[in-house]
Enzyme design. Structure first.
Site, PDB file in Angstrom:
ATOM      1  N   GLY A 154     -60.259 -71.894  57.770  1.00 42.36           N
ATOM      2  CA  GLY A 154     -60.375 -72.885  56.701  1.00 42.36           C
ATOM      3  C   GLY A 154     -59.138 -73.724  56.530  1.00 42.36           C
ATOM      4  O   GLY A 154     -59.214 -74.901  56.197  1.00 42.36           O
ATOM      5  N   ASN A 178     -60.664 -69.591  64.400  1.00 43.83           N
ATOM      6  CA  ASN A 178     -60.792 -68.315  65.115  1.00 43.83           C
ATOM      7  C   ASN A 178     -61.963 -67.460  64.645  1.00 43.83           C
ATOM      8  O   ASN A 178     -61.946 -66.232  64.748  1.00 43.83           O
ATOM      9  CB  ASN A 178     -59.490 -67.521  64.985  1.00 43.83           C
ATOM     10  CG  ASN A 178     -59.099 -67.250  63.545  1.00 43.83           C
ATOM     11  OD1 ASN A 178     -59.277 -68.104  62.681  1.00 43.83           O
ATOM     12  ND2 ASN A 178     -58.567 -66.074  63.283  1.00 43.83           N
ATOM     13  N   GLU A 179     -63.017 -68.091  64.135  1.00 39.74           N
ATOM     14  CA  GLU A 179     -64.147 -67.351  63.576  1.00 39.74           C
ATOM     15  C   GLU A 179     -64.785 -66.353  64.532  1.00 39.74           C
ATOM     16  O   GLU A 179     -65.190 -65.268  64.129  1.00 39.74           O
ATOM     17  CB  GLU A 179     -65.217 -68.343  63.077  1.00 39.74           C
ATOM     18  CG  GLU A 179     -64.912 -68.979  61.739  1.00 39.74           C
ATOM     19  CD  GLU A 179     -63.903 -70.113  61.824  1.00 39.74           C
ATOM     20  OE1 GLU A 179     -63.557 -70.676  60.768  1.00 39.74           O
ATOM     21  OE2 GLU A 179     -63.455 -70.437  62.936  1.00 39.74           O
TER      22      GLU A 179
END
Length: 303
Positions: A154, A178-179
């Site tokens: 975010g 980096n989800e």
């Protein structure tokens, strides 16, 4: 929220932007270290401070929600209102976004906004996340992100929504979306924002692997525009703003709109579907269980 005259260097410049939710992996909890349950002790205090220098037409927005500027519903609402107020003031031509928290730009989405909340509340929260991005990405003002800390997920999105990114040259810091490292997927508008900045192939590799770039690597791929010593981030942002404001507003604004309008239109025409996708995911019992386990882990650490 008071708009105070004078662009002052009162904010400790820092950057750390954040990660999403936790997930279950073969019975184990896999959770982002950047997920934070925001402290509520100072919930009535302003979370955003704006210093507007009328002589230069530049505003400095300082995020000041201890301990780590987590993106709660209240925080996001206040952020969007602050940007909108500045947008309505035609004497305000530029905005620098930074943080007053040591070594933290923002630690990401507030876990308490997603844990055991109604689908309606989760939907309201995600709409506020969308609104933050829309206000920043479509702003007529020149927007500069002053990043002097790590900026994952975010936080990276918030930085990418600005026109220009200046990051502290410190190898301890990282930035990126980096989800996938948590087994989740960045929404299409996260992906599009990054792709517009660094290109299709770099985005494809970065998102699939959930890469976090050190500042030097982020500069190489174009994720940030400039690296400077940590104590020079705000000074450099102020100097850079002068160069951008030398361009006639109407020409710059029309050009910016041409570049960004297709991405903005894609979200605005799919906002409800995007909200429903988020609500469907976050309200799954397996995800809620993982969030609960993470909160318990936090309590033990504090104890």
């Amino acid at each position: 929220m008071a708009l105070r005259a004078g662009l002052r260097n009162k904010c400790g410049l820092s950057g750390l932007l954040s990660q999403w939710f936790s997930c279950s992996n073969h019975g184990r909890v896999c959770v982002s270290p950047f997920l934070v349950a925001q402290q509520r002790n100072n919930s009535t205090s302003p979370k955003i401070k704006v210093d507007f220098n009328q002589s230069t037409g530049v505003a400095l927005m300082c995020m000041q929600s201890p301990p780590v500027n987590s993106l709660s519903l209240d925080f996001l609402t206040e952020f969007s209102i602050a940007v909108e107020k500045l947008e309505m003031d035609k004497t305000c031509r530029g905005l620098i976004v930074t943080s007053s928290q040591p070594k933290v730009f923002s630690a990401g989405l507030d876990i308490m906004e997603m844990y055991r909340k109604s689908p309606e509340h989760c939907g309201e929260f995600w709409k506020a996340v969308q609104e933050m991005w829309l206000k920043l990405y479509s702003s007529n003002m020149v927007t500069i992100a002053a990043i002097n800390g790590s900026s994952p997920a975010g936080g990276c999105l918030m930085s990418l929504a600005c026109d220009y990114r200046i990051m502290a040259d410190n190898p301890r810091y990282t930035i990126g979306l980096n989800e996938t490292q948590l087994g989740i997927v960045a929404p299409f508008w996260f992906k599009d924002t990054m792709m517009n900045t660094v290109g299709h192939r770099t985005t494809e590799i970065a998102l699939e692997l959930g890469l976090l770039y050190k500042p030097s690597d982020a500069l190489t791929v174009g994720l940030v525009d400039q690296l400077v010593p940590e104590d020079q981030v705000l000074t450099t942002a102020t100097q850079t703003m002068t160069k951008w404001l030398a361009i006639p507003d109407h020409a710059r604004q029309i050009t910016k709109s041409m570049m960004r309008k297709p991405t903005i239109d894609k979200l605005t025409s799919n906002r409800e579907a995007d909200i429903q996708n988020f609500v469907s995911f976050i309200t799954k019992e397996s995800i809620q269980k993982s969030l609960g386990m993470y909160l318990e882990m936090l309590k033990k650490r504090k104890g």
